[in-house]
Scaffold this motif. Sequence first.
Motif, short mmCIF file in Angstrom:
data_model
loop_
_atom_site.label_atom_id
_atom_site.label_comp_id
_atom_site.label_asym_id
_atom_site.label_seq_id
_atom_site.Cartn_x
_atom_site.Cartn_y
_atom_site.Cartn_z
N ASP A 366 -7.13 -33.47 18.33
CA ASP A 366 -7.22 -32.05 18.67
C ASP A 366 -8.40 -31.37 17.97
O ASP A 366 -8.70 -31.65 16.80
CB ASP A 366 -5.95 -31.31 18.25
CG ASP A 366 -4.77 -31.62 19.16
OD1 ASP A 366 -4.95 -32.33 20.15
OD2 ASP A 366 -3.66 -31.13 18.84
N ILE A 396 -5.06 -37.97 20.69
CA ILE A 396 -4.09 -37.71 19.63
C ILE A 396 -3.90 -36.21 19.48
O ILE A 396 -4.86 -35.46 19.29
CB ILE A 396 -4.57 -38.30 18.29
CG1 ILE A 396 -4.74 -39.82 18.42
CG2 ILE A 396 -3.61 -37.96 17.17
CD1 ILE A 396 -5.50 -40.46 17.27
N GLY A 397 -2.65 -35.76 19.59
CA GLY A 397 -2.32 -34.36 19.36
C GLY A 397 -1.94 -33.61 20.63
O GLY A 397 -2.31 -34.00 21.74
N PRO A 398 -1.22 -32.49 20.49
CA PRO A 398 -0.75 -31.74 21.64
C PRO A 398 -1.88 -31.21 22.52
O PRO A 398 -1.78 -31.22 23.75
CB PRO A 398 0.04 -30.58 21.02
CG PRO A 398 0.15 -30.84 19.58
CD PRO A 398 -0.72 -31.97 19.21
N GLN A 401 -3.59 -33.61 24.96
CA GLN A 401 -2.90 -33.97 26.19
C GLN A 401 -3.67 -33.47 27.40
O GLN A 401 -3.67 -34.10 28.47
CB GLN A 401 -1.49 -33.37 26.20
CG GLN A 401 -0.46 -34.21 25.45
CD GLN A 401 0.94 -33.70 25.66
OE1 GLN A 401 1.21 -32.50 25.56
NE2 GLN A 401 1.87 -34.60 25.96
N TRP A 415 -1.78 -41.83 24.58
CA TRP A 415 -1.66 -40.52 23.93
C TRP A 415 -0.52 -40.60 22.93
O TRP A 415 0.56 -41.13 23.22
CB TRP A 415 -1.35 -39.41 24.92
CG TRP A 415 -1.09 -38.10 24.21
CD1 TRP A 415 -2.01 -37.19 23.81
CD2 TRP A 415 0.18 -37.60 23.76
NE1 TRP A 415 -1.43 -36.14 23.15
CE2 TRP A 415 -0.06 -36.37 23.10
CE3 TRP A 415 1.50 -38.07 23.85
CZ2 TRP A 415 0.95 -35.60 22.54
CZ3 TRP A 415 2.52 -37.31 23.28
CH2 TRP A 415 2.24 -36.08 22.64
N THR A 416 -0.78 -40.08 21.71
CA THR A 416 0.28 -39.97 20.71
C THR A 416 0.21 -38.58 20.08
O THR A 416 -0.83 -37.93 20.10
CB THR A 416 0.16 -41.03 19.60
OG1 THR A 416 -1.11 -40.91 18.95
CG2 THR A 416 0.30 -42.44 20.15
N GLU A 417 1.31 -38.18 19.52
CA GLU A 417 1.38 -36.87 18.86
C GLU A 417 0.54 -36.84 17.59
O GLU A 417 -0.10 -35.84 17.27
CB GLU A 417 2.84 -36.55 18.52
CG GLU A 417 3.06 -35.18 17.91
CD GLU A 417 3.22 -34.08 18.96
OE1 GLU A 417 3.03 -32.91 18.60
OE2 GLU A 417 3.52 -34.40 20.11
N THR A 418 0.56 -37.96 16.85
CA THR A 418 -0.12 -38.01 15.55
C THR A 418 -0.98 -39.27 15.42
O THR A 418 -0.78 -40.26 16.13
CB THR A 418 0.91 -38.00 14.41
OG1 THR A 418 1.65 -39.23 14.46
CG2 THR A 418 1.85 -36.82 14.52
N GLU A 421 1.07 -42.39 14.46
CA GLU A 421 1.67 -43.13 15.56
C GLU A 421 0.66 -44.04 16.24
O GLU A 421 1.01 -45.15 16.70
CB GLU A 421 2.24 -42.16 16.60
CG GLU A 421 3.42 -41.33 16.11
CD GLU A 421 3.80 -40.27 17.12
OE1 GLU A 421 4.40 -40.64 18.16
OE2 GLU A 421 3.50 -39.09 16.90
#
Length: 464
Positions: A366, A396-398, A401, A415-418, A421
């Motif tokens: 992000d 990586i990150g909201p 997306q 895609w991962t949140e962090t 991950e």
Amino acid sequence: MTLWTAAEAAEATDGRASTDWQVTGVSIDTRTLHPGDLFVALKAARDGHDFVAQALEKGAGAALVSRIPEGVSEDAPLLIVDDVQTGLEALGQSARARTAARVVGVTGSVGKTSTKEMLASILETQGKTHASVASYNNHWGVPLTLARMPRDTEFAVIEIGMNHPGEIAPLARQAQPHVGLVTTVAAVHLEAFDSVAGIAHEKAAIFDGLTKGGAAIVNADIEHADILRSCAQALGAKIVDFGRTAQDYALTEVEQGTDSLQAQGKVGENNISFNVQSAGTHFAMNALAALAACVELGVDLDQAVAGLRRWSPVKGRGVREVITLPGGDQIELFDDSYNANPTSMEAALDVLAASQGNRKIAFLGDMKELGAQEHAMHAAMADVAAMAQVDQVHCIGPLMQALHQALPEGKRGLWTETSAEMVGQLPELIRNGDAVLAKGSLSMALAQIVDGLRKMGQGGALEP
């Protein structure tokens, strides 16, 4: 060498010294404090007064406080002031006033720290040079840098940053630069500004601190160069421009190598050639600005070009390295994990696109503080020219997306949140001959991706 005596510091801050002490440095963090430092008990996430006893135990020469902290004796070496932040600023301004150093102030949406490091590398060949460490460029970083400046400094490089309107001018007035340099103006910190034009006005505030007859170094290529010029002109500054469209320092050609680039340019009617020890055309532009600033400080241009060869990027800001994997396979890593915004992200993708990797893989996190258009700005990265040369993008990150969804299916990776991950997936995503970019805002911890790739090279286990 003594930096401050108790009497000097008390006079500078209008404070009271509890004893007769002297210090050789200034620190705000007990973790990096050196024996002999003046510990400044700033209030940030924690109240620095809570750490004064620890600082003195670690060998601090004195502490700058607004009260005697609990557990600290009244005869401890202290400098007691009404307000610690104000006291630090006063100490910095006194340090600036007592030196004959030629000072350059650096700001810009992108490239501040790299340009600051280039300037320091050049100026160190010309005399005793003092520069901001890391990215100490905010309301405490600038006065701290000034307060650390020895009185016999010959050149000083002060980085000045901002997150909100009105921050740069007071810092520039503290620094009082002979030369003010704005690297570029871009869509960064839009949470706090209505437009990029507003950011340009804020960046131009660095010229408010210029000494009489000072020089303003302006990027001629940016959309709002006219704002920088008009602000500098209103203050009576000498205006020197740089860029591909510049009259003064023009970049005419860049030849990209694996680890460095060779640039050609014109200074007035004269041709120049200079080498930059890093990949990326944006570094050539930063270097050109640094050369212009050094000449305005009185450095011979040929000597400045020679001094520039000493610079190389610092950790997390475009460092290239080759990692050898178990079995002898290799990958090429571009560590640009320290920060990100749309402009610097595009520049980093340009570097990746120009690499020699069999596959070009990007791990992108992000980009923060972009305001209401943040999702659109992330999605728009799918359309930058360099993306055509990138084989796969892992997000990586909201906010990322939006990019993940905008990418063509063939380029769309995980895609991962962090970042944590994503690290566990690295062995499945990387193979021999890949060129890999890691970039995102600092809070997204893309450094974990970088460390994970390095562990692969050491044959170490990767932890999710």
